[in-house]
Write an enzyme that holds these catalytic residues in place. Structure first.
Site, PDB file in Angstrom:
ATOM      1  N   HIS A   1      -7.265   2.389   4.204  1.00 31.66           N
ATOM      2  CA  HIS A   1      -7.113   3.140   5.458  1.00 31.66           C
ATOM      3  C   HIS A   1      -8.435   3.220   6.240  1.00 31.66           C
ATOM      4  O   HIS A   1      -8.429   3.373   7.453  1.00 31.66           O
ATOM      5  CB  HIS A   1      -6.663   4.583   5.170  1.00 31.66           C
ATOM      6  CG  HIS A   1      -5.220   4.732   4.807  1.00 31.66           C
ATOM      7  ND1 HIS A   1      -4.714   4.329   3.599  1.00 31.66           N
ATOM      8  CD2 HIS A   1      -4.175   5.264   5.499  1.00 31.66           C
ATOM      9  CE1 HIS A   1      -3.409   4.610   3.562  1.00 31.66           C
ATOM     10  NE2 HIS A   1      -3.067   5.175   4.695  1.00 31.66           N
TER      11      HIS A   1
ATOM     12  N   CYS B   1     -11.140   2.275   0.564  1.00 32.48           N
ATOM     13  CA  CYS B   1      -9.735   2.659   0.774  1.00 32.48           C
ATOM     14  C   CYS B   1      -9.288   1.851   1.975  1.00 32.48           C
ATOM     15  O   CYS B   1     -10.019   1.767   2.975  1.00 32.48           O
ATOM     16  CB  CYS B   1      -9.635   4.161   1.058  1.00 32.48           C
ATOM     17  SG  CYS B   1      -7.995   4.689   1.628  1.00 32.48           S
TER      18      CYS B   1
ATOM     19  N   CYS C   1      -4.333  -1.771  -1.703  1.00 30.96           N
ATOM     20  CA  CYS C   1      -4.545  -0.344  -1.922  1.00 30.96           C
ATOM     21  C   CYS C   1      -5.583  -0.223  -3.039  1.00 30.96           C
ATOM     22  O   CYS C   1      -5.381  -0.750  -4.134  1.00 30.96           O
ATOM     23  CB  CYS C   1      -3.225   0.293  -2.353  1.00 30.96           C
ATOM     24  SG  CYS C   1      -3.383   1.997  -2.903  1.00 30.96           S
TER      25      CYS C   1
ATOM     26  N   ASP D   1       0.881  -1.175   0.000  1.00 27.81           N
ATOM     27  CA  ASP D   1       0.000   0.000   0.000  1.00 27.81           C
ATOM     28  C   ASP D   1       0.918   1.225   0.000  1.00 27.81           C
ATOM     29  O   ASP D   1       2.143   1.102   0.127  1.00 27.81           O
ATOM     30  CB  ASP D   1      -0.893  -0.018   1.262  1.00 27.81           C
ATOM     31  CG  ASP D   1      -1.829   1.187   1.336  1.00 27.81           C
ATOM     32  OD1 ASP D   1      -2.352   1.607   0.280  1.00 27.81           O
ATOM     33  OD2 ASP D   1      -2.036   1.723   2.445  1.00 27.81           O
ATOM     34  N   SER D   2       0.294   2.401  -0.076  1.00 26.86           N
ATOM     35  CA  SER D   2       1.087   3.626   0.029  1.00 26.86           C
ATOM     36  C   SER D   2       1.631   3.805   1.452  1.00 26.86           C
ATOM     37  O   SER D   2       2.662   4.438   1.644  1.00 26.86           O
ATOM     38  CB  SER D   2       0.216   4.834  -0.337  1.00 26.86           C
ATOM     39  OG  SER D   2      -0.885   4.914   0.548  1.00 26.86           O
TER      40      SER D   2
HETATM   41  N1  DGL Z   1      -4.899   3.013   1.193  1.00 25.75           N
HETATM   42  C1  DGL Z   1      -4.892   3.368  -0.176  1.00 25.75           C
HETATM   43  C2  DGL Z   1      -6.176   3.078  -0.876  1.00 25.75           C
HETATM   44  O1  DGL Z   1      -6.787   2.077  -0.560  1.00 25.75           O
HETATM   45  C3  DGL Z   1      -4.208   4.664  -0.553  1.00 25.75           C
HETATM   46  C4  DGL Z   1      -4.555   5.907   0.171  1.00 25.75           C
HETATM   47  C5  DGL Z   1      -3.660   7.012  -0.336  1.00 25.75           C
HETATM   48  O2  DGL Z   1      -2.428   6.828  -0.289  1.00 25.75           O
HETATM   49  O3  DGL Z   1      -4.195   8.015  -0.822  1.00 25.75           O
HETATM   50  O4  DGL Z   1      -6.574   3.724  -1.802  1.00 25.75           O
END
Ligand code: DGL
Length: 269
Positions: free
Chosen positions: A190, A188, A71, A8-9
């Site tokens: 997160h 997402c 991600c 992921d990021s």
């Molecule tokens: N967690 C990631 C996602 O599912 C990336 C969030 C990000 O870096 O903007 O999109």
């Protein structure tokens, strides 16, 4: 047998890594957080493809037997390129298709909401995947989606279990746009960290879907199908980042305990 590569990021993919470790305790995990380049959600599709293929190749070159693109921004914009880069022998699990399958097979839903990064929503991949199922006839699902761009950065900054995500979400969700939905995708990786804040802003009847568990189950099935499920009793969890930040360390410790194997790695592919 090699580890599962998960990336992921930043810390978001740890929600998926945690679910995978819980379901598959005999699997080793090599996690890569591209902290030098987050947030992905605000990057162009080209840049997301460049970063994602580079990480996927790094994971395969490090011996990973399967890749989880933990991600949504990368899954939505770079899946084809990642698959092409790693070749046909490495299973690649994305965030979008297993969740859409789950909607049609396991959920009793006719109108689903989706929140995610700008890159995820504007890619239109969820919408295309749902339309494809709708065209088969049977259950028809309507999708309402909206980007919530500030949210991942706030979470990455450590603002969960805090009032800030609630305020950010309220700014995005309080106009009644999602009033008609009966289920909601946290699009997402997160966002499961602020699941309770999302639930507070939606009617209690709305089913807030848990993508990490769905992805972990999909991963298990893929490992079984490919005959690469591990029975190793000495599995490991290793974490790599492109920039060693306190935020990542704290996030990883929250999910995996104080004593984590964490290093900064420069990718030169
Ligand atoms: N967690 C990631 C996602 O599912 C990336 C969030 C990000 O870096 O903007 O999109």
């Amino acid at each position: 047998m090699g580890p599962i590569g998960i990336f992921d990021s930043g810390i978001g993919g740890l929600t998926v890594a945690r679910a995978a470790c819980d379901l598959l305790p005999n699997e080793s995990i090599l996690y890569f957080g591209d902290t030098a380049h987050l947030p992905y959600g605000e990057k162009s599709p080209e840049l997301i493809r460049k970063y994602s293929t580079r990480i996927a190749l790094h994971l395969v070159n490090s011996g990973c037997k399967a890749i989880v693109v933990a991600c949504n921004s990368a899954s939505s914009n770079a899946l084809e390129q990642i698959r092409e880069a790693v070749g046909p022998n490495i299973p690649v699990i994305d965030m979008v298709h297993p969740v859409v399958e789950h909607l049609f097979q396991e959920e009793d839903t006719n109108c689903v909401g989706l929140i995610g990064t700008r890159a995820t929503i504007s890619s239109g991949l969820y919408s295309r995947a749902i339309d494809k199922h709708n065209l088969l006839g049977g259950v028809q699902i309507n999708l309402l989606s909206r980007p919530t761009p500030l949210l991942a950065s706030a979470i990455e900054e450590g603002f969960y279990n805090d009032t800030i995500p609630g305020a950010v979400l309220e700014a995005y969700l309080d106009d009644g746009y999602f009033d008609r939905v009966d289920s909601m995708i946290l699009g997402c990786t997160h966002y499961p960290l602020v699941r309770k804040d999302v639930m507070k802003l939606l009617p209690v009847s709305v089913d807030v879907i848990d993508p990490p568990l769905i992805i972990a189950k999909t991963l298990k099935q893929k490992l079984i199908d490919n005959n690469i499920l591990s029975t190793d009793e000495h599995s490991f969890r290793r974490f790599q980042v492109s920039d060693l930040t306190d935020n990542f360390r704290l996030g990883a410790q929250r999910f995996f305990g104080a004593d984590i194997d964490l290093e900064e790695v420069e990718l030169n592919l």
